[in-house]
Design an enzyme around this catalytic site. Structure first.
Site, PDB file in Angstrom:
ATOM      1  N   GLY A   8       0.858  -1.191   0.000  1.00  0.00           N
ATOM      2  CA  GLY A   8       0.000   0.000   0.000  1.00  0.00           C
ATOM      3  C   GLY A   8       0.887   1.231   0.000  1.00  0.00           C
ATOM      4  O   GLY A   8       0.975   1.959   0.985  1.00  0.00           O
ATOM      5  N   VAL A  12       0.132   7.532   2.647  1.00  0.00           N
ATOM      6  CA  VAL A  12       0.695   7.191   3.963  1.00  0.00           C
ATOM      7  C   VAL A  12       1.843   6.189   3.827  1.00  0.00           C
ATOM      8  O   VAL A  12       2.933   6.379   4.385  1.00  0.00           O
ATOM      9  CB  VAL A  12      -0.427   6.638   4.876  1.00  0.00           C
ATOM     10  CG1 VAL A  12       0.150   5.983   6.114  1.00  0.00           C
ATOM     11  CG2 VAL A  12      -1.387   7.760   5.253  1.00  0.00           C
ATOM     12  N   ASN A  99      -7.188   3.771   9.144  1.00  0.00           N
ATOM     13  CA  ASN A  99      -8.115   4.425  10.066  1.00  0.00           C
ATOM     14  C   ASN A  99      -9.012   3.410  10.760  1.00  0.00           C
ATOM     15  O   ASN A  99      -9.183   2.288  10.292  1.00  0.00           O
ATOM     16  CB  ASN A  99      -8.985   5.433   9.303  1.00  0.00           C
ATOM     17  CG  ASN A  99      -8.339   6.804   9.302  1.00  0.00           C
ATOM     18  OD1 ASN A  99      -7.702   7.197  10.281  1.00  0.00           O
ATOM     19  ND2 ASN A  99      -8.515   7.544   8.223  1.00  0.00           N
ATOM     20  N   LYS A 176      -9.376   9.405  17.593  1.00  0.00           N
ATOM     21  CA  LYS A 176      -9.272   9.667  16.151  1.00  0.00           C
ATOM     22  C   LYS A 176     -10.568   9.261  15.447  1.00  0.00           C
ATOM     23  O   LYS A 176     -11.059   9.957  14.561  1.00  0.00           O
ATOM     24  CB  LYS A 176      -8.068   8.888  15.589  1.00  0.00           C
ATOM     25  CG  LYS A 176      -7.860   8.998  14.090  1.00  0.00           C
ATOM     26  CD  LYS A 176      -7.042  10.206  13.725  1.00  0.00           C
ATOM     27  CE  LYS A 176      -7.149  10.600  12.251  1.00  0.00           C
ATOM     28  NZ  LYS A 176      -6.422   9.749  11.338  1.00  0.00           N
TER      29      LYS A 176
HETATM   30  N1  LIG Z   1      -3.778  10.215   3.528  1.00  0.00           N
HETATM   31  C1  LIG Z   1      -3.981  10.700   4.738  1.00  0.00           C
HETATM   32  O1  LIG Z   1      -3.771  11.904   4.980  1.00  0.00           O
HETATM   33  C2  LIG Z   1      -4.416   9.807   5.869  1.00  0.00           C
HETATM   34  C3  LIG Z   1      -4.469  10.341   7.159  1.00  0.00           C
HETATM   35  C4  LIG Z   1      -4.828   9.512   8.224  1.00  0.00           C
HETATM   36  C5  LIG Z   1      -5.148   8.190   7.979  1.00  0.00           C
HETATM   37  N2  LIG Z   1      -5.107   7.700   6.708  1.00  0.00           N
HETATM   38  C6  LIG Z   1      -5.448   6.288   6.529  1.00  0.00           C
HETATM   39  O2  LIG Z   1      -4.320   5.586   6.038  1.00  0.00           O
HETATM   40  C7  LIG Z   1      -4.745   4.495   5.200  1.00  0.00           C
HETATM   41  C8  LIG Z   1      -4.063   4.636   3.831  1.00  0.00           C
HETATM   42  O3  LIG Z   1      -4.569   5.838   3.239  1.00  0.00           O
HETATM   43  P1  LIG Z   1      -3.856   6.576   2.022  1.00  0.00           P
HETATM   44  O4  LIG Z   1      -4.385   7.954   2.003  1.00  0.00           O
HETATM   45  O5  LIG Z   1      -2.397   6.369   2.052  1.00  0.00           O
HETATM   46  O6  LIG Z   1      -4.470   5.749   0.786  1.00  0.00           O
HETATM   47  P2  LIG Z   1      -3.983   5.739  -0.728  1.00  0.00           P
HETATM   48  O7  LIG Z   1      -3.174   6.966  -1.038  1.00  0.00           O
HETATM   49  O8  LIG Z   1      -5.185   5.432  -1.541  1.00  0.00           O
HETATM   50  O9  LIG Z   1      -2.974   4.518  -0.771  1.00  0.00           O
HETATM   51  C9  LIG Z   1      -3.403   3.189  -0.770  1.00  0.00           C
HETATM   52  C10 LIG Z   1      -2.401   2.421  -1.587  1.00  0.00           C
HETATM   53  O10 LIG Z   1      -2.693   1.038  -1.467  1.00  0.00           O
HETATM   54  C11 LIG Z   1      -2.384   0.447  -2.712  1.00  0.00           C
HETATM   55  N3  LIG Z   1      -3.057  -0.841  -2.813  1.00  0.00           N
HETATM   56  C12 LIG Z   1      -4.382  -1.101  -2.759  1.00  0.00           C
HETATM   57  N4  LIG Z   1      -4.625  -2.405  -2.890  1.00  0.00           N
HETATM   58  C13 LIG Z   1      -3.401  -2.997  -3.039  1.00  0.00           C
HETATM   59  C14 LIG Z   1      -2.966  -4.335  -3.225  1.00  0.00           C
HETATM   60  N5  LIG Z   1      -3.843  -5.349  -3.319  1.00  0.00           N
HETATM   61  N6  LIG Z   1      -1.644  -4.581  -3.351  1.00  0.00           N
HETATM   62  C15 LIG Z   1      -0.738  -3.570  -3.292  1.00  0.00           C
HETATM   63  N7  LIG Z   1      -1.086  -2.278  -3.107  1.00  0.00           N
HETATM   64  C16 LIG Z   1      -2.401  -1.998  -2.988  1.00  0.00           C
HETATM   65  C17 LIG Z   1      -2.866   1.452  -3.731  1.00  0.00           C
HETATM   66  O11 LIG Z   1      -2.199   1.197  -4.929  1.00  0.00           O
HETATM   67  P3  LIG Z   1      -2.672   1.664  -6.388  1.00  0.00           P
HETATM   68  O12 LIG Z   1      -1.815   2.854  -6.675  1.00  0.00           O
HETATM   69  O13 LIG Z   1      -2.366   0.496  -7.258  1.00  0.00           O
HETATM   70  O14 LIG Z   1      -4.149   1.973  -6.293  1.00  0.00           O
HETATM   71  C18 LIG Z   1      -2.429   2.756  -3.074  1.00  0.00           C
HETATM   72  O15 LIG Z   1      -1.112   3.100  -3.479  1.00  0.00           O
HETATM   73  C19 LIG Z   1      -6.274   4.603   5.146  1.00  0.00           C
HETATM   74  O16 LIG Z   1      -6.861   3.771   6.108  1.00  0.00           O
HETATM   75  C20 LIG Z   1      -6.538   6.065   5.499  1.00  0.00           C
HETATM   76  O17 LIG Z   1      -7.791   6.289   6.055  1.00  0.00           O
HETATM   77  C21 LIG Z   1      -4.748   8.468   5.646  1.00  0.00           C
END
Ligand SMILES: NC(=O)c1ccc[n+]([C@@H]2O[C@H](COP(=O)([O-])OP(=O)(O)OC[C@H]3O[C@@H](n4cnc5c(N)ncnc54)[C@H](OP(=O)(O)O)[C@@H]3O)[C@@H](O)[C@H]2O)c1
Length: 297
Positions: A8, A12, A99, A176
């Site tokens: 992922g 993050v 989250n 949170k």
């Molecule tokens: N971003 C924030 O500011 C923030 C803040 C607090 C909490 N969070 C939490 O942190 C978590 C991650 O959020 P995020 O914002 O980082 O999400 P994101 O940017 O959408 O990143 C998720 C990543 O997971 C990858 N992925 C999905 N399925 C996969 C698989 N089967 N194998 C390999 N990679 C896979 C996606 O790849 P692809 O590029 O191929 O789609 C994407 O790069 C969530 O629970 C979110 O609520 C985020």
């Protein structure tokens, strides 16, 4: 060198992968669905960190590591299980950067003998283009104060990410989630940014969502202030007018939204603990309906 695999590598996971690589003590592998071609993190001061991390696209090509960082969206967890089953062995720790409050319930069944380390994520970052991440503010993580938590704190030393451990992880995680119960659902349903909370009726709805989550949290053993709902709404109202939420951005982009790990989790815990959650049930149903195929905005 300690071996870490990041599954992922989005906003993050990218921050973690680049931060761990920068310590010089960690061998990082990016487990990706398609190649990223490197990471570029733009920090709040405008400076950029470029990181070239070995990428693997096929789970068959990885083997057991000491640490896995799982940072997919919560609803993508099951689809990541081919990675987890190859990467996890008896001593592997899987740090779940997602989250909600259901890290263990969601991930442990996919791990065999490996152990879950849940984390509260306070990393404000976005990735509009794969591999390109914009970081807002200082990244922080909170983990439980136990042996695995202490080892993760040590692993991240020098990474530019503040990792602390707490003896009251239940309170940290629910605090949170109480915030997230209001901000994501309300902005995504109204398709408006944070100033939507200046509308008195919307503020009232937001307070009701948070207060319900606080009551469930209290039944779950968290220690949160009685006026948490007022504090949360005041905080959301004070945010810059351009602020939104990841659920709002996801809805506007026609992507799946992470409402089940937020409002859905409040409803599930409420049902288990005997605390009614009608507001969270209602917004969960509405978000499910607007997420149904063919109903995207
Ligand atoms: N971003 C924030 O500011 C923030 C803040 C607090 C909490 N969070 C939490 O942190 C978590 C991650 O959020 P995020 O914002 O980082 O999400 P994101 O940017 O959408 O990143 C998720 C990543 O997971 C990858 N992925 C999905 N399925 C996969 C698989 N089967 N194998 C390999 N990679 C896979 C996606 O790849 P692809 O590029 O191929 O789609 C994407 O790069 C969530 O629970 C979110 O609520 C985020």
């Amino acid at each position: 060198m300690t071996r870490v695999a990041v599954v992922g590598v989005g906003a993050v996971g990218g921050v973690l992968a680049a931060g761990l690589l920068s310590t010089g003590r960690v061998e990082v592998t990016a487990c990706v669905r398609s190649p990223l071609g490197g990471l570029r993190i733009t920090r709040p001061d405008g400076s950029a960190l470029e990181a070239s991390i070995p990428e693997v696209v096929d789970p068959a090509e990885v083997s057991t590591v000491e640490w896995v960082v799982l940072a997919t969206k919560a609803y993508q967890t099951a689809a990541a299980s081919p990675w987890l089953s190859r990467l996890c062995g008896e001593g592997t720790r899987v740090v779940v950067l997602q989250n909600g409050v259901e890290h263990r319930e969601r991930v442990a069944p996919l791990l065999g003998a490996a152990r879950v380390v849940p984390a509260v994520v306070e990393i404000s970052a976005e990735s509009r283009r794969r591999g390109h991440i914009r970081l807002f503010g200082r990244p922080r993580l909170t983990v439980p104060e136990d042996d695995d938590g202490a080892d993760f704190v040590a692993l991240c030393r020098g990474s530019g990410i503040d990792v602390t451990s707490t003896s009251d992880f239940v309170t940290a995680a629910w605090a949170k989630l109480c915030l997230n119960a209001a901000n994501g659902a309300v902005t995504a349903l109204t398709m408006q940014r944070m100033p939507v909370f200046t509308n008195p009726r919307i503020a009232q709805l937001g307070r009701a969502l948070v207060e319900e989550a606080r009551q469930v949290a209290t039944a779950a053993g968290a220690h949160l202030p009685d006026d948490l709902a007022d504090q949360v709404i005041a905080r959301l109202r004070a945010m810059p007018p351009e602020s939104g939420s990841s659920m709002l951005w996801d809805r506007l982009a026609g992507r799946e939204m992470e409402y089940d790990a937020r409002n859905g989790a409040v409803v599930r815990a409420g049902a288990r603990l005997g605390v009614p959650t009608p507001y969270n049930e209602t917004v969960t149903a509405l978000l499910e309906a607007v997420s149904a195929p063919g109903n995207a905005s």
